[in-house]
Write a protein that holds these residues in place. Structure first.
Motif, PDB file in Angstrom:
ATOM      1  N   LYS A 108       0.827  -1.216   0.000  1.00 55.44           N
ATOM      2  CA  LYS A 108       0.000   0.000   0.000  1.00 55.44           C
ATOM      3  C   LYS A 108       0.856   1.258   0.000  1.00 55.44           C
ATOM      4  O   LYS A 108       0.570   2.223   0.697  1.00 55.44           O
ATOM      5  N   GLY A 109       1.911   1.234  -0.765  1.00 56.79           N
ATOM      6  CA  GLY A 109       2.741   2.427  -0.913  1.00 56.79           C
ATOM      7  C   GLY A 109       3.866   2.530   0.086  1.00 56.79           C
ATOM      8  O   GLY A 109       4.755   3.350  -0.071  1.00 56.79           O
ATOM      9  N   TYR A 110       3.836   1.722   1.140  1.00 53.88           N
ATOM     10  CA  TYR A 110       4.926   1.767   2.116  1.00 53.88           C
ATOM     11  C   TYR A 110       6.015   0.776   1.691  1.00 53.88           C
ATOM     12  O   TYR A 110       5.732  -0.378   1.392  1.00 53.88           O
ATOM     13  N   ARG A 111       7.251   1.259   1.677  1.00 55.29           N
ATOM     14  CA  ARG A 111       8.344   0.453   1.127  1.00 55.29           C
ATOM     15  C   ARG A 111       8.740  -0.666   2.076  1.00 55.29           C
ATOM     16  O   ARG A 111       8.819  -0.466   3.285  1.00 55.29           O
ATOM     17  N   VAL A 164       5.805   1.620  -5.844  1.00 50.75           N
ATOM     18  CA  VAL A 164       4.555   2.350  -5.837  1.00 50.75           C
ATOM     19  C   VAL A 164       3.408   1.358  -5.751  1.00 50.75           C
ATOM     20  O   VAL A 164       3.454   0.284  -6.344  1.00 50.75           O
ATOM     21  N   GLU A 165       2.414   1.749  -4.997  1.00 53.27           N
ATOM     22  CA  GLU A 165       1.284   0.869  -4.789  1.00 53.27           C
ATOM     23  C   GLU A 165       0.625   0.486  -6.110  1.00 53.27           C
ATOM     24  O   GLU A 165       0.406   1.327  -6.963  1.00 53.27           O
ATOM     25  N   ASN A 166       0.331  -0.788  -6.288  1.00 55.89           N
ATOM     26  CA  ASN A 166      -0.457  -1.206  -7.450  1.00 55.89           C
ATOM     27  C   ASN A 166      -1.136  -2.530  -7.158  1.00 55.89           C
ATOM     28  O   ASN A 166      -0.689  -3.300  -6.306  1.00 55.89           O
ATOM     29  N   GLN A 359       2.112   8.892   1.087  1.00 54.39           N
ATOM     30  CA  GLN A 359       2.618   8.099   2.200  1.00 54.39           C
ATOM     31  C   GLN A 359       4.052   8.483   2.543  1.00 54.39           C
ATOM     32  O   GLN A 359       4.791   7.723   3.109  1.00 54.39           O
ATOM     33  N   GLN A 360       4.431   9.669   2.128  1.00 53.26           N
ATOM     34  CA  GLN A 360       5.808  10.091   2.325  1.00 53.26           C
ATOM     35  C   GLN A 360       5.795  11.480   2.940  1.00 53.26           C
ATOM     36  O   GLN A 360       6.113  12.455   2.279  1.00 53.26           O
ATOM     37  N   ASN A 361       5.352  11.554   4.165  1.00 49.91           N
ATOM     38  CA  ASN A 361       5.325  12.921   4.714  1.00 49.91           C
ATOM     39  C   ASN A 361       6.702  13.296   5.234  1.00 49.91           C
ATOM     40  O   ASN A 361       7.026  13.153   6.385  1.00 49.91           O
ATOM     41  N   ILE A 362       7.493  13.756   4.283  1.00 49.32           N
ATOM     42  CA  ILE A 362       8.826  14.215   4.616  1.00 49.32           C
ATOM     43  C   ILE A 362       8.733  15.389   5.588  1.00 49.32           C
ATOM     44  O   ILE A 362       9.596  15.604   6.413  1.00 49.32           O
ATOM     45  N   LEU A 363       7.634  16.158   5.472  1.00 49.43           N
ATOM     46  CA  LEU A 363       7.475  17.303   6.367  1.00 49.43           C
ATOM     47  C   LEU A 363       6.552  16.918   7.500  1.00 49.43           C
ATOM     48  O   LEU A 363       5.365  16.751   7.305  1.00 49.43           O
TER      49      LEU A 363
END
Lengths: 407, 221
Positions: A108-111, A164-166, A359-363
């Motif tokens: 689900k998008g998380y590596r 990437v989620e697919n 899913q990448q809240n760098i901030l």
């Protein structure tokens, strides 16, 4: 009755001007706080995510890309390197810690990162529940992953291929959650950690069944040699940074990238934008102080008679000055409140938007009391200065002249 | 002998001595007659426009500083007071009534009176506000903004503001000039009545001869 009350009444009699002053000041405060928050969040992410990583070794390509992929887990990796060769490097006596990482899948998008148990020590991550990974196909979840996907120890899931989620490309192998990490505010919160074997196994099976991808990340070459994405290295002494990377770059077909240097460069690029917005915000701050000055000055000039009357009530010049100053302070207070609410709301919305999309809240949201205090002091100083300028006519005021011109 | 001199001074509430004043950038020097008023003694100062009536009143109120001479109110020479002391002295001992404008527009009737008592540090008179307002027929307008009052009501508010802190001296600058005969009579009677209640001296400067009959002491500038 006191001076504050009179100031409040004065403000109430000119709602439009007050509204304008508060809005402009709030806008500049919002911008300044917001930009500071973003800047700090960015810087903080970069610094904390570096952890103890001094050097990243990976396939040749863009060093920034390698660092982004292996340290911040944002970009695609540059390629794979031989596990055997990486191991050779890892044995160097100057290296304190060498952690191999291997990518290929996501859930689900998380590596999903295949690595060794040392990976957790880089980020000082500890288990919240469950146990560490002991066998292949077992995973430990970062805090954010567990929370966002609402999965816990004992749950199982199927990973998707790629970063990437697919739904088109789901592996058959079931991954089992054996542990969840405590929140670290670092990138590991957003990762699913497993051992290297899991990543190799998943892709090994697939290679046997079908070759349905051109862009497939081969983790084993044709002759069965094992591959990883990169090697994260911590040195015993920072002196090694001077010679070690050069040696790698020259004598092997891999590249060594200094994450600190690369990310600093990245930060420099982006900070031009931050600086521009900051300047605009400061400009608006000056504008808003000008508005406040004009508003107060106008009040002092137009209502000179009121001020003269207050003097006949027994008010001293100093008390009148305080009255005008308090008006400025009330405007600052209202603007700060508004600005703070705007920033909080804006950041919450932005963070929600970013995290739900990538899913990448760098901030991440940071406590920003210090910024508030700094900015508060600055704004206060400027508004007090504007108020004091506006007060000048009071000091020069000749109440006799004002009172005798009433007719 | 010494005793009689002390009592003599005490009973002189207001005394001026060789007051002169010159506005900056002008040649004309205003010279004002000496006045001496004992407690509760009233005075009407008559004079045409431009003769320096308001200047005299402002000198008496400590709003202007004279070039020479002194103004003694209640044994204090106000020409020697420092700015802050003078502001407070004015707030506590002097009540001023003007021709038209009397109060702060951002405050309502009640708030103006409260502000006056706050600045003159006479908050103990807060409970007097209702009484004064009802005597001046303003009780219904307690929470009205100053701008919403009629001219007559405004003038009465001016009187309320001039007496609320129970000053020693009430100084009125053309209080009746813009009023019709009925209101003129009403205002001057109220002024005298309030002055009597607070045992204050009332000094009115005007060119309005209609109120001449209310005063025993009159001087013409």
């Amino acid at each position: 009755m006191n001076i504050w009350k009179i100031s409040i009444q004065n403000i109430k009699t000119k709602p439009l001007y007050t509204f304008l002053s508060v809005c402009i000041l709030a806008l500049s405060i919002t911008l300044l706080l917001g930009i500071q928050q973003l800047k700090n969040g960015f810087k903080n992410q970069i610094e904390t995510n570096l952890g103890k990583i001094d050097l990243v070794i990976g396939a040749k390509g863009s060093p920034l890309q390698l660092v982004l992929a292996s340290v911040l887990h944002l970009d695609n990796p540059t390629g794979n390197i031989s596990y055997a060769e990486a191991n050779k490097i890892a044995k160097n006596p100057r290296i304190k810690l060498a952690v191999p990482i291997s990518y290929g899948d996501n859930y689900k998008g998380y590596r999903i990162v295949g690595t060794t148990p040392d990976f957790l020590t880089i980020y000082n991550a500890e288990l919240e529940t469950g146990r560490p990974v002991k066998a292949a196909m077992e995973v430990v979840l970062g805090a954010t992953v567990a929370k966002k996907l609402n999965i816990k120890v004992g749950d199982t899931f199927l990973s998707s291929h790629g970063l990437v989620e697919n739904i088109m490309d789901v592996h058959d192998d079931v991954l089992t959650v054996v542990g969840v990490l405590k929140p670290t505010q670092k990138v590991i919160d957003r990762l699913i950690v497993t051992n290297l074997e899991s990543v190799w196994d998943v892709h090994h099976h697939e290679d046997e069944t079908a070759e349905h991808h051109s862009e497939h990340h081969h983790h084993e070459t044709d002759n069965g040699e094992k591959e990883i994405t990169s090697l994260l290295i911590t040195f015993k002494s920072p002196r090694s940074l001077l010679t070690f990377p050069r040696k790698i770059n020259i004598s092997t077909n891999m590249q060594a990238a200094l994450p600190k240097y690369e990310l600093h460069k990245l930060y420099e690029y982006t900070s031009i934008g931050f600086k521009t917005i900051s300047w605009i915000a400061y400009l608006i701050l000056v504008m808003s102080c000008l508005t406040i000055f004009i508003s107060l000055y106008k009040m002092v000039k137009e209502r000179a008679f009121d001020l003269a009357i207050l003097r006949t009530y027994g008010a001293s010049n100093f008390q009148l000055i305080r009255m005008v100053l308090y008006e400025g302070l009330i405007i600052v207070f209202l603007a700060f409140l508004l600005g703070y609410i705007f920033v909080k709301m804006g950041l919450t919305i932005a963070l929600h938007f970013i995290s739900s999309n990538y899913q990448q809240n760098i901030l991440e949201e940071l406590p920003f009391m210090e910024d508030v205090l700094h900015l508060g002091a600055l704004v206060l100083l400027m508004v007090v200065a504007s108020a004091l300028l506006a007060i000048y006519p009071i000091i020069k005021m000749n109440i006799s002249t004002i009172l005798s011109h009433e007719k | 002998m010494a005793n009689s001199k002390v009592t003599d001074i005490i009973f002189r509430m207001i005394q001026t001595d060789h007051l002169t004043f010159q506005y900056k950038k002008t040649d004309r020097v205003f010279r004002f007659p000496d006045i001496t008023l004992s407690k509760q003694e009233h005075l009407l100062i008559l004079g045409e426009s431009g003769i320096g009536k308001t200047t005299f009143l402002h000198l008496l109120a400590g709003i202007l500083k004279p070039n020479t001479g002194k103004v003694v109110i209640n044994n204090v020479d106000i020409t020697t007071l420092k700015a802050n002391k003078l502001d407070l002295f004015r707030g506590q001992n002097i009540g001023l009534v003007f021709q038209k404008k009397h109060a702060i527009t951002s405050l309502n009737v009640l708030e103006n009176l409260e502000a006056h008592l706050f600045f003159s540090e006479k908050s103990k008179h807060l409970n007097k506000i209702e009484t004064v307002l009802s005597q001046l027929d303003l009780l219904d307008f307690k929470t009205s903004k100053v701008n919403a009052l009629s001219e007559g009501q405004l003038q009465r508010l001016g009187i309320a503001l001039a007496v609320i802190h129970e000053p020693q001296v009430i100084l009125a600058d053309e209080p009746t000039s813009s009023l019709d005969d009925t209101n003129c009579k009403k205002v001057i009677e109220l002024l005298i009545e309030q002055a009597a209640q607070t045992q204050a001296n009332l000094i009115v400067i005007t060119h309005d001869h209609r109120i001449k009959s209310y005063f025993q002491n009159t001087i013409t500038l």
